[in-house]
Design an enzyme around this catalytic site. Structure first.
Site, PDB file in Angstrom:
ATOM      1  CG  HIS A   1      43.479  44.516  41.111  1.00  0.00           C
ATOM      2  ND1 HIS A   1      43.829  43.951  40.101  1.00  0.00           N
ATOM      3  CD2 HIS A   1      42.330  44.893  41.251  1.00  0.00           C
ATOM      4  CE1 HIS A   1      42.899  44.051  39.017  1.00  0.00           C
ATOM      5  NE2 HIS A   1      42.043  44.894  39.988  1.00  0.00           N
TER       6      HIS A   1
ATOM      7  CD  GLU B   1      41.165  47.802  40.542  1.00  0.00           C
ATOM      8  OE1 GLU B   1      41.792  48.070  39.766  1.00  0.00           O
ATOM      9  OE2 GLU B   1      39.999  47.008  40.558  1.00  0.00           O
TER      10      GLU B   1
ATOM     11  CG  HIS C   1      37.487  44.474  40.939  1.00  0.00           C
ATOM     12  ND1 HIS C   1      38.822  44.335  40.294  1.00  0.00           N
ATOM     13  CD2 HIS C   1      36.936  43.465  41.338  1.00  0.00           C
ATOM     14  CE1 HIS C   1      39.102  43.223  40.630  1.00  0.00           C
ATOM     15  NE2 HIS C   1      37.829  42.513  41.270  1.00  0.00           N
TER      16      HIS C   1
ATOM     17  CD  GLU D   1      35.341  47.035  37.805  1.00  0.00           C
ATOM     18  OE1 GLU D   1      35.856  48.079  38.403  1.00  0.00           O
ATOM     19  OE2 GLU D   1      35.786  46.145  37.395  1.00  0.00           O
TER      20      GLU D   1
HETATM   21 ZN   LIG Z   1      40.221  45.681  39.267  1.00  0.00          ZN
END
Ligand SMILES: [Zn+2]
Length: 805
Positions: A261, A275, A329, A415
């Site tokens: 992002h 995030e 992430h 993640e």
């Molecule tokens: Zn993400």
């Protein structure tokens, strides 16, 4: 019969990007006396200075750059793939340095990786009299191409390698072997200079490195796969000692960290955490940690809070020659979900990438779990829309994983934890935990590559820093300690112009620090844009040369056309703009610094340009400054690494209005004066004209008059002494204009003499009998609108004891 021959290796001057693993066998560093080489003194930047002042091809915007590597169109993401498809000459080997006619000469060209679709390879040699001899192509085995030619007695002479030509993807390419430093020769019935008769297999006197290729009944054995063992078996005259130390070190592993992002895309947000901020921090900590290991180069797809497209991220990694792509992430789901998981490539299309990706994912997941994060495992996710790879196998679901696989390296998505889980979120609110997460990622990656934290001598890193496409400069930074007698030899050349022996090498000798920075300027390379190849060799005290790293740097030869314009000609709004030609890949934004000349930079404002095509612009409203005179506008390009590149100093002017102030009518009889303001010049127009008037030194009778506009364009006020306590004497009159920008400024002043109006008191014995007196106040209207007049009358005798109003 197995015949082994020793061959001369000419330089491994790769003239293009090397993607994937490079198996460098040996390299020749020609210390040509013509070569411009500057020696590094302590910490002093060095530059190879071109002797070329021909000044050609400074910029040719219309040139057809279709086939040029590195010509990047604006906004393109996955455009130019010519890079990876351009194979390189690894070396060229001649069977016999001296050939007796009639006899067959064999020549091996090691070219590319062996996987390219090379058609119609051709090789030519040139005799000293200019005759060109085309060798016949015999066989191909992986990256090795065998050519031969039967020489007759009539063809006596000395031959030099001239051209290697091939067709790749329908395009014919030609490599000028001499130009890239391949200096292979042989003599037919003749000994060439530098060749020692009777030592046809190898020539120790030659300052060239040698290697060996097996030629067995015309069947080529891949020499590059294990050249060291081939060498050890050879019956050649190369001594065992000379082979020692020729440890072929592969280049650094390239790790591309991809902070998820950024910019307008915040990613997940929960529990006060966003995030995009966490992913960037984790990536930064990871990079910092990973760079403590040797043998690794780390890149990040973003290092600031900017939006980067998913395809662009992988394309960047591809350009950097990534070995792995690690996308960072944070997760979000229902509040109960917690812990770390890693997504890796499925087994489709390329099983090696699947296997490597799984190992990388597991190595990272294990480290994260050891931090106390719940283990959600490593996972694959197939396309849910039925997308397939070109071989018909099911595609990976995630774009970065899929595109990394297509680009030839494993891409994974880590993640780390759930922002939506309160326990995970509490941990992530601590900077110390974020750092641990970054270190865990780095440790996992290091385990995957088997990296170790060697100190000093073993540690070597090199990277391109300070790439500035406007100044056309870049810097090669080398970190690695040299011992006495060792040196780095850095070769740099552009794809466009190839290797210029006069401007190819920089030699860095041992110095006090570990860091060396070598500055390059494309003006020393005929202003070539596109890919620059950077090969770094380490030369030991026995002059053994090992390639330690190859890199590329894509230069854009960017230029900026900066302007500032008055948008409407009213000096209200000015538009500053920068039109960028050849927008560099590292450009983050264009900024304009604006301030008025008055009072230093106390009103400095920074504006970030709005992009439209290749033009960045901003509006500068004078009303935000409210000053006249000169305004300074400086344009800067801000690069992704935070560097600001000054582009241009500009300025504009805001003119102060002018007007003429005149006292027109002074009427002594009613205590007024008319003042006109005429000949008004104001670019931005007039909001109001204000006229302060006062007579007393302490301004106790100050009155601001607002002038009224007249039909002829002038403005007028009427001064009334009644507004100033009927003070007599000199009245001071100033004029202020409030212009269209809201700037109030005094433009003129004057004075006028004001006297009390001529009112008078008259007492008359009307009957002449001294019985009644008539008292009259004359010209009373000079005092304005009178409500009532009172007369006070008393006799002098006895004070005012008989006062009557
Ligand atoms: Zn993400």
């Amino acid at each position: 019969m197995k015949r082994k021959i020793a061959v001369f290796l000419s330089a491994l001057m790769l003239w293009s990007t090397v993607a994937g693993s490079v198996n460098v066998a040996a390299a020749e560093v020609q210390e040509n006396s013509n070569t411009t080489v500057e020696t590094q003194n302590d910490n002093e930047d060095i530059n190879t200075i071109s002797q070329d002042d021909s000044g050609v091809n400074y910029e040719n915007e219309n040139s057809d750059t279709q086939n040029q590597v590195g010509n990047v169109e604006e906004n393109s993401t996955l455009t130019d793939n010519s890079n990876e498809e351009q194979p390189v000459i690894n070396y060229l080997a001649v069977d016999q340095g001296y050939l007796q006619s009639p006899g067959e000469q064999q020549v091996v060209v090691s070219f590319g990786k062996g996987t390219e679709n090379i058609e119609q390879p051709r090789l030519s040699f040139q005799k000293s009299d200019g005759t060109v001899t085309e060798f016949a192509f015999g066989k191909k085995d992986a990256e090795l191409f065998l050519f031969s030619y039967d020489f007759s007695a009539e063809e006596k002479g000395v031959y030099s390698a001239k051209t290697f030509t091939y067709i790749l993807n329908g395009v014919e390419n030609s490599v000028d072997l001499e130009a890239i430093g391949v200096n292979a020769k042989f003599g037919v019935d003749e000994v060439y200079e530098g060749y020692e008769a009777g030592n046809s297999d190898t020539n120790a006197e030659q300052a060239v490195e040698a290697s060996v290729v097996d030629v067995e009944s015309g069947k080529l054995v891949s020499a590059s796969t294990d050249i060291a063992s081939t060498l050890s078996e050879t019956e050649s005259a190369i001594s065992a000692e000379s082979l020692e130390g020729r440890t072929v070190r592969s280049r650094n592993k390239v790790v591309v960290l991809d902070p998820g992002h950024g910019g307008s895309d915040g990613g997940a947000a929960a529990n006060g955490l966003v995030e995009k901020n966490l992913t960037l921090k984790i990536a930064q900590y990871c990079k910092e940690e990973l760079e403590k290991y040797s043998g690794v180069t780390v890149y990040m797809t973003r290092s600031t809070d900017v939006a980067v497209g998913l395809e662009e991220r992988v394309q960047m990694a591809k350009n950097w020659g990534a070995d792995v792509f690690v996308s960072i992430h944070m997760n979000s789901a229902s509040p109960a979900a917690t812990g770390a998981e890693v997504w890796y490539p499925n087994s489709s299309y390329n099983s090696e990438i699947h296997n490597n990706g799984q190992k990388l994912a597991s190595d990272i997941e294990n480290e994260l779990v050891s931090l106390g994060l719940a283990n959600r495992g490593v996972k694959i996710r197939n396309s849910e829309s039925g997308s397939k790879y070109s071989d018909g196998s099911i595609a990976d679901y995630y774009s970065v994983i899929r595109n990394s696989k297509l680009a030839g390296f494993p891409g994974i998505i880590v993640e780390h934890a759930f922002l939506t889980n309160s326990a995970d979120a509490e941990k992530l609110k601590q900077e110390s935990f974020i750092k641990k997460v970054g270190i865990a990622d780095a440790t996992g990656i290091a385990k995957y590559f088997n990296l170790s934290k060697e100190e000093d001598s073993g540690k070597f890193t090199a990277s391109v820093i300070k790439k500035n496409d406007f100044a056309r400069t870049f810097t090669v930074k080398i970190n690695g300690k040299l011992s006495d007698g060792e040196s780095y030899r850095v070769a740099v050349w552009s794809n466009k112009n190839g290797q210029d022996p006069n401007n190819l090498w920089t030699i860095v000798n041992k110095q006090s620090g570990n860091d060396v920075e070598i500055n390059y300027n494309t003006t020393n390379y005929k202003n070539a844009d596109g890919i620059y190849n950077i090969h770094i060799y380490k030369c030991d005290k026995n002059e053994k040369v090992t390639c330690v790293q190859t890199m590329t740097c894509n230069m854009y030869n960017s230029s900026a056309n900066c302007k500032v314009q008055d948008t409407t000609g009213e000096e209200k709004n000015f538009k500053a703009s920068a039109k960028i030609t050849n927008v560099p890949d590292t450009l983050n934004r264009i900024q304009f610094a604006v301030w008025s000349d008055q009072n230093g930079q106390d009103d400095l404002n920074w504006y970030t340009g709005t992009k439209s095509g290749n033009v960045w612009s901003t509006n500068i409203a004078v009303k935000n400054y409210k000053r006249y005179g000169k305004y300074n506008v400086h344009a800067y390009a801000v690069l992704n690494d935070g560097t600001s590149v000054f582009l241009k100093a500009m300025s504009f002017n805001v003119t102060k209005p002018t007007a003429k102030l005149t006292v027109e009518k002074q009427n002594g009889s009613n205590g007024t004066a008319e003042v006109t303001i005429s000949n008004i010049q104001s670019k931005s127009g007039i909001n109001s004209v204000l006229v302060p008037v006062w007579s007393q030194g302490n301004q106790s009778d100050l009155v601001w008059y607002t002038a009224q506009k007249q039909s002829n364009g002038s403005y007028k006020i009427t001064i009334d002494m009644g507004n100033h306590n009927y003070n007599e004497g000199t009245y001071r009159i100033a004029c202020y204009i409030v212009d269209g920008n809201g700037i109030q400024t005094g433009i003129a002043s004057t004075t006028c003499e004001m006297k009390l109006p001529n009112a008078y008191l008259n007492v008359k014995d009307t009957a002449g009998t001294e019985k009644e007196f008539q008292v009259t106040l004359g010209n009373a209207s000079a005092y304005g609108n009178i409500r009532q007049v009172q007369f006070a009358v008393w006799s002098v005798q006895g004070g005012q004891d008989d006062l009557i109003w």
